[in-house]
Design an enzyme around this catalytic site. Sequence first.
Site, PDB file in Angstrom:
ATOM      1  N   CYS A  19     -25.515  23.560 -26.570  1.00  0.00           N
ATOM      2  CA  CYS A  19     -25.048  22.932 -25.329  1.00  0.00           C
ATOM      3  C   CYS A  19     -25.429  21.462 -25.229  1.00  0.00           C
ATOM      4  O   CYS A  19     -25.184  20.824 -24.216  1.00  0.00           O
ATOM      5  CB  CYS A  19     -25.562  23.700 -24.107  1.00  0.00           C
ATOM      6  N   HIS A  41     -19.487  20.437 -19.875  1.00  0.00           N
ATOM      7  CA  HIS A  41     -20.799  19.823 -19.660  1.00  0.00           C
ATOM      8  C   HIS A  41     -21.469  19.578 -20.998  1.00  0.00           C
ATOM      9  O   HIS A  41     -20.944  19.937 -22.054  1.00  0.00           O
ATOM     10  CB  HIS A  41     -21.685  20.672 -18.735  1.00  0.00           C
ATOM     11  N   HIS A  44     -16.710  25.741 -20.408  1.00  0.00           N
ATOM     12  CA  HIS A  44     -16.909  27.155 -20.079  1.00  0.00           C
ATOM     13  C   HIS A  44     -15.840  27.606 -19.083  1.00  0.00           C
ATOM     14  O   HIS A  44     -15.387  26.816 -18.252  1.00  0.00           O
ATOM     15  CB  HIS A  44     -18.271  27.388 -19.417  1.00  0.00           C
ATOM     16  N   HIS A  62     -18.761  20.395 -24.338  1.00  0.00           N
ATOM     17  CA  HIS A  62     -18.013  21.641 -24.529  1.00  0.00           C
ATOM     18  C   HIS A  62     -17.672  22.191 -23.147  1.00  0.00           C
ATOM     19  O   HIS A  62     -18.097  21.636 -22.131  1.00  0.00           O
ATOM     20  CB  HIS A  62     -18.836  22.660 -25.319  1.00  0.00           C
ATOM     21  N   HIS A 107     -12.229  21.930 -13.901  1.00  0.00           N
ATOM     22  CA  HIS A 107     -11.703  21.022 -14.919  1.00  0.00           C
ATOM     23  C   HIS A 107     -12.343  19.638 -14.862  1.00  0.00           C
ATOM     24  O   HIS A 107     -11.705  18.625 -15.163  1.00  0.00           O
ATOM     25  CB  HIS A 107     -10.175  20.926 -14.845  1.00  0.00           C
ATOM     26  N   GLU A 140     -21.870  31.838 -16.963  1.00  0.00           N
ATOM     27  CA  GLU A 140     -21.435  30.749 -17.836  1.00  0.00           C
ATOM     28  C   GLU A 140     -20.587  31.300 -18.977  1.00  0.00           C
ATOM     29  O   GLU A 140     -19.665  30.648 -19.471  1.00  0.00           O
ATOM     30  CB  GLU A 140     -22.649  29.997 -18.381  1.00  0.00           C
TER      31      GLU A 140
HETATM   32 ZN   LIG Z   1     -22.616  25.149 -21.995  1.00  0.00          ZN
END
Ligand SMILES: [Zn+2]
Length: 133
Positions: free
Chosen positions: A23, A14, A29, A27, A68, A123
């Site tokens: 963020c 995201h 998680h 990137h 994914h 997260e």
């Molecule tokens: Zn993030």
Amino acid sequence: MYRVTREIQFCYGHRLLRYEGKCRHLHGHNGRAVITLQAAELDPAGMVMDFSHIKRVLSAWIDATLDHKMLLHRDDPVLPLLRQQGEPVYVMDVNPTAENIARLIFDFAAAQDFPVVEVRLWETDTCYATYAP
Ligand SMILES: [Zn+2]
């Protein structure tokens, strides 16, 4: 009152709009959704809901919808490029924060008539967001 909790792991990417921290860049998680159901009475088998049923329904949806995938706000300017490249995206009307992803999973579970009372989205190993109405 009885509660059962099931954890489902998935990977997602995201980035956040209108945000100055790390963020704001694309990137990913390794997320963990922790879904809690509650019931005042147990079913004839003595359960709030069978863990395997929770996994079957929620894991199938998370695998197909979020795992994914790049979760992006509908106004994210990178969306047309990713679509053009055939990259899998999931488009949200809100910023794809842990809070909003928790809410998204909660709303899906509720729509399946699951007696969901809380969804927690880890997260990272040290940060989670919780949605409970
Ligand atoms: Zn993030």
